[in-house]
Design an enzyme around this catalytic site. Structure first.
Site, mmCIF file in Angstrom:
data_model
loop_
_atom_site.group_PDB
_atom_site.id
_atom_site.type_symbol
_atom_site.label_atom_id
_atom_site.label_comp_id
_atom_site.label_asym_id
_atom_site.label_seq_id
_atom_site.Cartn_x
_atom_site.Cartn_y
_atom_site.Cartn_z
ATOM 1 N N HIS A 186 -3.193 6.918 3.055
ATOM 2 C CA HIS A 186 -3.698 5.650 2.533
ATOM 3 C C HIS A 186 -4.969 5.268 3.299
ATOM 4 O O HIS A 186 -5.031 5.377 4.530
ATOM 5 C CB HIS A 186 -2.628 4.572 2.690
ATOM 6 C CG HIS A 186 -3.143 3.196 2.461
ATOM 7 N ND1 HIS A 186 -3.876 2.857 1.348
ATOM 8 C CD2 HIS A 186 -3.055 2.060 3.221
ATOM 9 C CE1 HIS A 186 -4.206 1.585 1.422
ATOM 10 N NE2 HIS A 186 -3.735 1.088 2.543
ATOM 11 N N CYS A 229 0.822 -1.221 0.000
ATOM 12 C CA CYS A 229 0.000 0.000 0.000
ATOM 13 C C CYS A 229 0.855 1.270 0.000
ATOM 14 O O CYS A 229 0.328 2.364 -0.161
ATOM 15 C CB CYS A 229 -0.936 -0.004 1.202
ATOM 16 S SG CYS A 229 -1.958 -1.478 1.269
ATOM 17 N N ASN A 233 -10.289 -0.352 0.939
ATOM 18 C CA ASN A 233 -8.834 -0.219 0.835
ATOM 19 C C ASN A 233 -8.395 -0.652 -0.562
ATOM 20 O O ASN A 233 -8.496 -1.829 -0.904
ATOM 21 C CB ASN A 233 -8.193 -1.110 1.915
ATOM 22 C CG ASN A 233 -6.679 -1.060 1.911
ATOM 23 O OD1 ASN A 233 -6.062 -0.621 0.941
ATOM 24 N ND2 ASN A 233 -6.071 -1.523 2.978
HETATM 25 N N1 COA Z 1 -17.930 -9.709 10.069
HETATM 26 C C1 COA Z 1 -18.312 -10.057 11.303
HETATM 27 N N2 COA Z 1 -17.461 -10.474 12.230
HETATM 28 C C2 COA Z 1 -16.167 -10.564 11.902
HETATM 29 C C3 COA Z 1 -15.709 -10.202 10.630
HETATM 30 C C4 COA Z 1 -16.642 -9.767 9.695
HETATM 31 N N3 COA Z 1 -16.318 -9.406 8.440
HETATM 32 N N4 COA Z 1 -14.373 -10.384 10.596
HETATM 33 C C5 COA Z 1 -13.996 -10.812 11.793
HETATM 34 N N5 COA Z 1 -15.078 -10.916 12.591
HETATM 35 C C6 COA Z 1 -15.138 -11.320 13.995
HETATM 36 C C7 COA Z 1 -13.921 -12.131 14.418
HETATM 37 O O1 COA Z 1 -14.127 -13.496 14.105
HETATM 38 C C8 COA Z 1 -13.879 -11.874 15.898
HETATM 39 O O2 COA Z 1 -14.853 -12.718 16.504
HETATM 40 P P1 COA Z 1 -14.547 -13.400 17.933
HETATM 41 O O3 COA Z 1 -14.328 -12.274 18.887
HETATM 42 O O4 COA Z 1 -15.801 -14.163 18.184
HETATM 43 O O5 COA Z 1 -13.343 -14.227 17.704
HETATM 44 C C9 COA Z 1 -14.413 -10.452 16.041
HETATM 45 O O6 COA Z 1 -15.075 -10.151 14.806
HETATM 46 C C10 COA Z 1 -13.349 -9.400 16.339
HETATM 47 O O7 COA Z 1 -12.308 -9.518 15.411
HETATM 48 P P2 COA Z 1 -11.028 -8.623 15.577
HETATM 49 O O8 COA Z 1 -10.006 -9.110 14.591
HETATM 50 O O9 COA Z 1 -10.631 -8.557 17.009
HETATM 51 O O10 COA Z 1 -11.568 -7.187 15.158
HETATM 52 P P3 COA Z 1 -10.830 -5.808 15.192
HETATM 53 O O11 COA Z 1 -11.580 -4.889 16.046
HETATM 54 O O12 COA Z 1 -9.364 -5.931 15.398
HETATM 55 O O13 COA Z 1 -11.005 -5.313 13.679
HETATM 56 C C11 COA Z 1 -9.886 -5.137 11.568
HETATM 57 C C12 COA Z 1 -10.450 -6.077 12.635
HETATM 58 C C13 COA Z 1 -9.268 -5.987 10.485
HETATM 59 C C14 COA Z 1 -11.019 -4.307 11.013
HETATM 60 C C15 COA Z 1 -8.819 -4.200 12.199
HETATM 61 O O14 COA Z 1 -7.907 -4.955 12.961
HETATM 62 C C16 COA Z 1 -8.093 -3.419 11.171
HETATM 63 O O15 COA Z 1 -8.660 -2.636 10.459
HETATM 64 N N6 COA Z 1 -6.769 -3.591 11.103
HETATM 65 C C17 COA Z 1 -5.965 -2.879 10.126
HETATM 66 C C18 COA Z 1 -6.042 -3.601 8.829
HETATM 67 C C19 COA Z 1 -5.475 -2.793 7.734
HETATM 68 O O16 COA Z 1 -5.545 -1.614 7.748
HETATM 69 N N7 COA Z 1 -4.903 -3.484 6.750
HETATM 70 C C20 COA Z 1 -4.388 -2.900 5.575
HETATM 71 C C21 COA Z 1 -3.145 -2.160 5.814
HETATM 72 S S1 COA Z 1 -2.537 -1.579 4.337
#
Ligand code: COA
Length: 320
Positions: free
Chosen positions: A247, A111, A277
């Site tokens: 980004h 990215c 994204n």
């Molecule tokens: N819909 C519903 N539930 C979902 C889901 C979805 N699409 N994806 C994951 N979950 C669930 C998980 O299974 C987890 O369930 P559990 O608690 O029963 O195990 C729960 O949601 C929480 O997941 P978690 O990973 O802790 O969520 P989070 O608050 O960390 O958010 C992201 C996840 C990916 C949105 C966040 O970490 C993020 O944005 N990170 C940065 C990613 C990024 O920017 N990447 C690109 C960089 S260039």
């Protein structure tokens, strides 16, 4: 000699997919996606290709810059999802637009790719090797998503953005880039494994694997440091900056960076809501939207920043 952006363009696939659409094919919801990321819709390629989107964005950028393909002397493609391993995306675009006088190649920096491309263009132009460069960030990320992994596939979209940059004697341009390969496994997508008659392996295609929380922590820590570094070099403060084009990975990342820099969210353009994204394409797509809607004015001081796979990060401070 420093670079200045003199034309921008973008292209998005026709198909728009909402969070509600996704909730019909996987166990997710608009509420989960939008509260955690800000994303409401994304564009996904059906007939479109990475090259096709890149060509459309490139043509717009060249027109916007008031130049011609023949005057472009350098084309850098930034993409994790080019249509081919070879020839490069940049060479494909060169062929399609008829930029016969250009040197064309790709960079791989996830990215951050557009910012890395910009720094290479700056070096080419500062050294006198060329005057006009075309930078392209283009992705069809949907083809490397595991559509059974709801934690990742809902976050990404497809699209392309391009910019023409030109050398200008008194332009302001500060740049920084960094990489941390030691932490690269938190956001990865494997290429093909060795597989031939003498070494047969499982050759299933690999998809993006991401440890979301690790990437989130990396972004909110690294981006403000990179921006502060540029501000210090330029002897400016965050208050002097008109816009921070970051980004678009997660709205909460943008909010966190804004808070750390003590700046209002109005200075942080957002389109993750509609585009999700789009990796290397997100910054030039956002610039194009702002340019087209008349919100960027000559002389505005802008910061661009990218961060992601590698891990990598890059930032630039420029005048518009
Ligand atoms: N819909 C519903 N539930 C979902 C889901 C979805 N699409 N994806 C994951 N979950 C669930 C998980 O299974 C987890 O369930 P559990 O608690 O029963 O195990 C729960 O949601 C929480 O997941 P978690 O990973 O802790 O969520 P989070 O608050 O960390 O958010 C992201 C996840 C990916 C949105 C966040 O970490 C993020 O944005 N990170 C940065 C990613 C990024 O920017 N990447 C690109 C960089 S260039």
């Amino acid at each position: 000699m420093n670079i200045r952006i003199c034309g921008v363009g973008s292209a998005l696939p026709a198909l728009t997919v909402t969070n509600d659409d996704l909730s019909k094919i996987m166990d997710t919801s608009d509420e989960w996606i939008s509260t955690r990321t800000g994303i409401r819709t994304r564009h996904l390629a059906t007939e479109e290709t990475t090259t096709g989107l890149a060509v459309e964005a490139a043509k717009q950028a060249i027109k916007d810059a008031g130049t011609t393909p023949e005057e472009i002397e350098l084309i850098i493609g930034a993409s994790a999802t080019p249509d081919n391993i070879v020839p490069s995306l940049a060479c494909e675009v060169q062929r399609e637009i008829g930029a016969s006088n250009a040197v064309a190649f790709d960079v791989t920096a996830g990215c951050s790719g557009f910012l890395f491309a910009m720094s290479i263009a700056q070096a080419y132009i500062a050294s006198g090797k060329c005057r006009n460069a075309l930078l392209i960030g283009a992705e069809v990320l949907s083809k490397i998503m595991d559509w059974s992994d709801r934690s990742t596939c809902v976050l990404f979209g497809d699209g392309a953005g391009a910019a023409v940059v030109r050398g200008e004697e008194n332009a302001m341009c500060y740049m920084t880039q960094g990489s941390d390969g030691a932490r690269g496994s938190v956001l990865s997508c494997m290429n093909r494994p060795v597989n031939h008659p003498y070494h047969v392996q499982d050759s299933r295609h690999a998809f993006v694997h991401m440890e979301g929380q690790e990437v989130f922590k990396f972004a909110v820590r690294t981006v403000p440091i990179a921006i502060d570094r540029l501000l210090a070099e330029a002897k400016l403060t965050a208050d002097d900056i008109d816009y921070f084009f970051l980004h678009q990975a997660n709205l909460r990342i943008l909010e966190s960076v804004a808070k750390r820099l003590k700046q209002p969210m109005e200075k942080f353009p957002v389109n993750i809501t509609e585009c999700a994204n789009t990796s290397a394409a997100s910054v030039p797509i956002l610039l194009t939207e702002y340019k087209k809607s008349g919100r960027l004015h000559e002389g505005d001081k802008i910061v661009l920043a990218g961060f992601g796979a590698g891990l990598t990060w890059g930032a630039a401070l420029l005048t518009w």
